[in-house]
Design a protein around this motif. Structure first.
Motif, PDB file in Angstrom:
ATOM      1  N   GLY A  12      37.875  38.509  52.305  1.00  0.00           N
ATOM      2  CA  GLY A  12      37.955  38.330  53.745  1.00  0.00           C
ATOM      3  C   GLY A  12      38.539  37.014  54.210  1.00  0.00           C
ATOM      4  N   LYS A  13      38.981  36.167  53.279  1.00  0.00           N
ATOM      5  CA  LYS A  13      39.551  34.870  53.652  1.00  0.00           C
ATOM      6  C   LYS A  13      40.990  34.793  53.168  1.00  0.00           C
ATOM      7  N   PRO A  14      41.870  34.178  53.962  1.00  0.00           N
ATOM      8  CA  PRO A  14      43.256  34.057  53.510  1.00  0.00           C
ATOM      9  C   PRO A  14      43.361  33.134  52.290  1.00  0.00           C
ATOM     10  N   ALA A  15      44.245  33.497  51.382  1.00  0.00           N
ATOM     11  CA  ALA A  15      44.481  32.682  50.185  1.00  0.00           C
ATOM     12  C   ALA A  15      45.986  32.633  49.945  1.00  0.00           C
ATOM     13  N   ARG A  16      46.431  31.501  49.441  1.00  0.00           N
ATOM     14  CA  ARG A  16      47.856  31.292  49.140  1.00  0.00           C
ATOM     15  C   ARG A  16      47.930  30.498  47.850  1.00  0.00           C
ATOM     16  N   ALA A  17      48.862  30.877  46.987  1.00  0.00           N
ATOM     17  CA  ALA A  17      49.024  30.136  45.734  1.00  0.00           C
ATOM     18  C   ALA A  17      50.472  30.200  45.277  1.00  0.00           C
ATOM     19  N   ASP A  18      50.945  29.086  44.751  1.00  0.00           N
ATOM     20  CA  ASP A  18      52.238  29.029  44.084  1.00  0.00           C
ATOM     21  C   ASP A  18      51.962  29.344  42.621  1.00  0.00           C
ATOM     22  N   ILE A  19      52.572  30.406  42.119  1.00  0.00           N
ATOM     23  CA  ILE A  19      52.257  30.855  40.755  1.00  0.00           C
ATOM     24  C   ILE A  19      53.521  31.265  40.028  1.00  0.00           C
ATOM     25  N   THR A  71      42.900  44.293  27.483  1.00  0.00           N
ATOM     26  CA  THR A  71      43.670  45.513  27.255  1.00  0.00           C
ATOM     27  C   THR A  71      43.351  46.604  28.270  1.00  0.00           C
ATOM     28  N   SER A  72      42.611  46.300  29.304  1.00  0.00           N
ATOM     29  CA  SER A  72      42.257  47.244  30.358  1.00  0.00           C
ATOM     30  C   SER A  72      41.266  48.306  29.890  1.00  0.00           C
ATOM     31  N   GLN A  73      40.542  48.047  28.836  1.00  0.00           N
ATOM     32  CA  GLN A  73      39.595  49.024  28.324  1.00  0.00           C
ATOM     33  C   GLN A  73      38.168  48.825  28.843  1.00  0.00           C
ATOM     34  N   CYS A  74      37.723  47.572  28.951  1.00  0.00           N
ATOM     35  CA  CYS A  74      36.297  47.338  29.215  1.00  0.00           C
ATOM     36  C   CYS A  74      35.923  47.330  30.687  1.00  0.00           C
ATOM     37  N   GLY A  75      36.805  46.921  31.579  1.00  0.00           N
ATOM     38  CA  GLY A  75      36.514  46.921  33.003  1.00  0.00           C
ATOM     39  C   GLY A  75      35.798  45.689  33.526  1.00  0.00           C
ATOM     40  N   ALA A  76      35.583  44.673  32.700  1.00  0.00           N
ATOM     41  CA  ALA A  76      34.910  43.458  33.159  1.00  0.00           C
ATOM     42  C   ALA A  76      35.699  42.744  34.245  1.00  0.00           C
ATOM     43  N   CYS A  77      36.992  43.016  34.330  1.00  0.00           N
ATOM     44  CA  CYS A  77      37.877  42.354  35.289  1.00  0.00           C
ATOM     45  C   CYS A  77      38.082  43.160  36.568  1.00  0.00           C
ATOM     46  N   THR A  78      37.315  44.205  36.781  1.00  0.00           N
ATOM     47  CA  THR A  78      37.527  45.106  37.907  1.00  0.00           C
ATOM     48  C   THR A  78      37.298  44.415  39.246  1.00  0.00           C
ATOM     49  N   VAL A  79      38.261  44.594  40.146  1.00  0.00           N
ATOM     50  CA  VAL A  79      38.190  44.115  41.530  1.00  0.00           C
ATOM     51  C   VAL A  79      38.689  45.258  42.413  1.00  0.00           C
ATOM     52  N   HIS A  80      38.573  45.087  43.725  1.00  0.00           N
ATOM     53  CA  HIS A  80      39.137  46.064  44.656  1.00  0.00           C
ATOM     54  C   HIS A  80      40.374  45.457  45.299  1.00  0.00           C
ATOM     55  N   VAL A  81      41.471  46.188  45.278  1.00  0.00           N
ATOM     56  CA  VAL A  81      42.713  45.786  45.932  1.00  0.00           C
ATOM     57  C   VAL A  81      43.012  46.856  46.969  1.00  0.00           C
ATOM     58  N   ASP A  82      42.957  46.445  48.231  1.00  0.00           N
ATOM     59  CA  ASP A  82      43.128  47.388  49.342  1.00  0.00           C
ATOM     60  C   ASP A  82      42.219  48.606  49.177  1.00  0.00           C
ATOM     61  N   ALA A 112      49.826  41.747  44.242  1.00  0.00           N
ATOM     62  CA  ALA A 112      48.773  41.721  45.261  1.00  0.00           C
ATOM     63  C   ALA A 112      49.210  40.975  46.516  1.00  0.00           C
ATOM     64  N   ASP A 113      50.468  40.545  46.567  1.00  0.00           N
ATOM     65  CA  ASP A 113      50.965  39.830  47.748  1.00  0.00           C
ATOM     66  C   ASP A 113      50.776  40.701  48.985  1.00  0.00           C
ATOM     67  N   GLY A 114      50.118  40.152  49.995  1.00  0.00           N
ATOM     68  CA  GLY A 114      49.858  40.872  51.231  1.00  0.00           C
ATOM     69  C   GLY A 114      48.648  41.783  51.190  1.00  0.00           C
ATOM     70  N   ALA A 115      48.000  41.880  50.053  1.00  0.00           N
ATOM     71  CA  ALA A 115      46.859  42.791  49.887  1.00  0.00           C
ATOM     72  C   ALA A 115      45.539  42.127  50.261  1.00  0.00           C
ATOM     73  N   SER A 116      44.543  42.973  50.388  1.00  0.00           N
ATOM     74  CA  SER A 116      43.170  42.522  50.587  1.00  0.00           C
ATOM     75  C   SER A 116      42.431  42.757  49.269  1.00  0.00           C
ATOM     76  N   VAL A 117      41.927  41.669  48.678  1.00  0.00           N
ATOM     77  CA  VAL A 117      41.250  41.745  47.385  1.00  0.00           C
ATOM     78  C   VAL A 117      39.776  41.420  47.588  1.00  0.00           C
ATOM     79  N   THR A 118      38.921  42.229  46.995  1.00  0.00           N
ATOM     80  CA  THR A 118      37.489  41.955  47.015  1.00  0.00           C
ATOM     81  C   THR A 118      37.028  41.771  45.580  1.00  0.00           C
ATOM     82  N   THR A 119      36.342  40.657  45.330  1.00  0.00           N
ATOM     83  CA  THR A 119      35.769  40.381  44.019  1.00  0.00           C
ATOM     84  C   THR A 119      34.255  40.527  44.122  1.00  0.00           C
ATOM     85  N   ILE A 120      33.583  40.375  43.025  1.00  0.00           N
ATOM     86  CA  ILE A 120      32.123  40.465  43.027  1.00  0.00           C
ATOM     87  C   ILE A 120      31.513  39.458  44.000  1.00  0.00           C
ATOM     88  N   GLU A 121      32.154  38.302  44.148  1.00  0.00           N
ATOM     89  CA  GLU A 121      31.642  37.287  45.074  1.00  0.00           C
ATOM     90  C   GLU A 121      31.692  37.765  46.525  1.00  0.00           C
TER      91      GLU A 121
END
Length: 184
Positions: free
Chosen positions: A22-29, A54-65, A79-88
């Motif tokens: 819910g907060k804007p974020a910007r990063a040079d990457i 390797t995308s098998q375990c799911g520990a890295c799962t987040v919501h993107v849009d 994910a540029d322009g997307a809304s990302v939700t993490t566990i936090e």
């Protein structure tokens, strides 16, 4: 010609702009940075874990849009322009846990805790899309942890989205009502 006449071209790093919890974020990457790396290293959101890479375990799962995504296989630039939700970002602003987080906490569904954030995120995405999943569907979504998650979630009466005793359709098994009685 002096040694200063030949200059290297100035390169700029791509910029990713997104909303995170819910907060804007910007990063040079760099263009090859994964979303999980952006979240953990650039934005200091350490709840999203890297397990297998390797995308098998799911520990890295987040919501993107609103979609469940394994962030170890998604480039951050995607994910540029997307809304990302993490566990936090699952808890309410006042700190009240999301019902799935509360169920995990109240019923000790944490195991060692390392992949719990991914389990919570995958569970929330599945239940938002399908509030009454069958065990078979849950196993398709949850992968390795499915039998533990299904056993855990199917015993949570405080989560109205779980249909207790529901069996896979087409196998001739009777479904049960929320009170445990057999449906006709």
């Amino acid at each position: 010609m002096s040694g200063h006449d030949h200059m290297e071209p100035i390169t700029t790093m791509p910029v990713v702009n997104l909303s995170v919890n819910g907060k804007p974020a910007r990063a040079d990457i760099a263009s090859d940075v994964l979303l999980v790396t952006l979240l953990r290293d650039n934005l200091n959101l350490k709840g999203t874990h890297v397990g297998c890479d390797t995308s098998q375990c799911g520990a890295c799962t987040v919501h993107v849009d609103g979609r469940s995504v394994k962030s170890c296989t998604m480039l951050a630039l995607e994910a540029d322009g997307a809304s990302v939700t993490t566990i936090e970002g699952m808890a309410a602003p006042d700190g009240t846990l999301h019902p799935i987080q509360e169920a995990f906490r109240a019923h000790h569904g944490l195991q060692c805790g390392f992949c719990t954030p991914g389990m919570v995120m995958a569970s929330a995405a599945l239940l938002a899309k399908n509030p009454r999943p069958t065990e078979r569907r849950a196993r398709l979504i949850w992968g390795n942890a499915s039998k533990y998650l299904w056993a855990f979630l199917s015993q949570q009466p405080q989560l109205p989205v779980i249909s207790h005793g529901q069996q896979d359709h087409g196998r001739g098994r009777r479904q049960r009502r929320r009170d445990g009685s057999a449906a006709s």
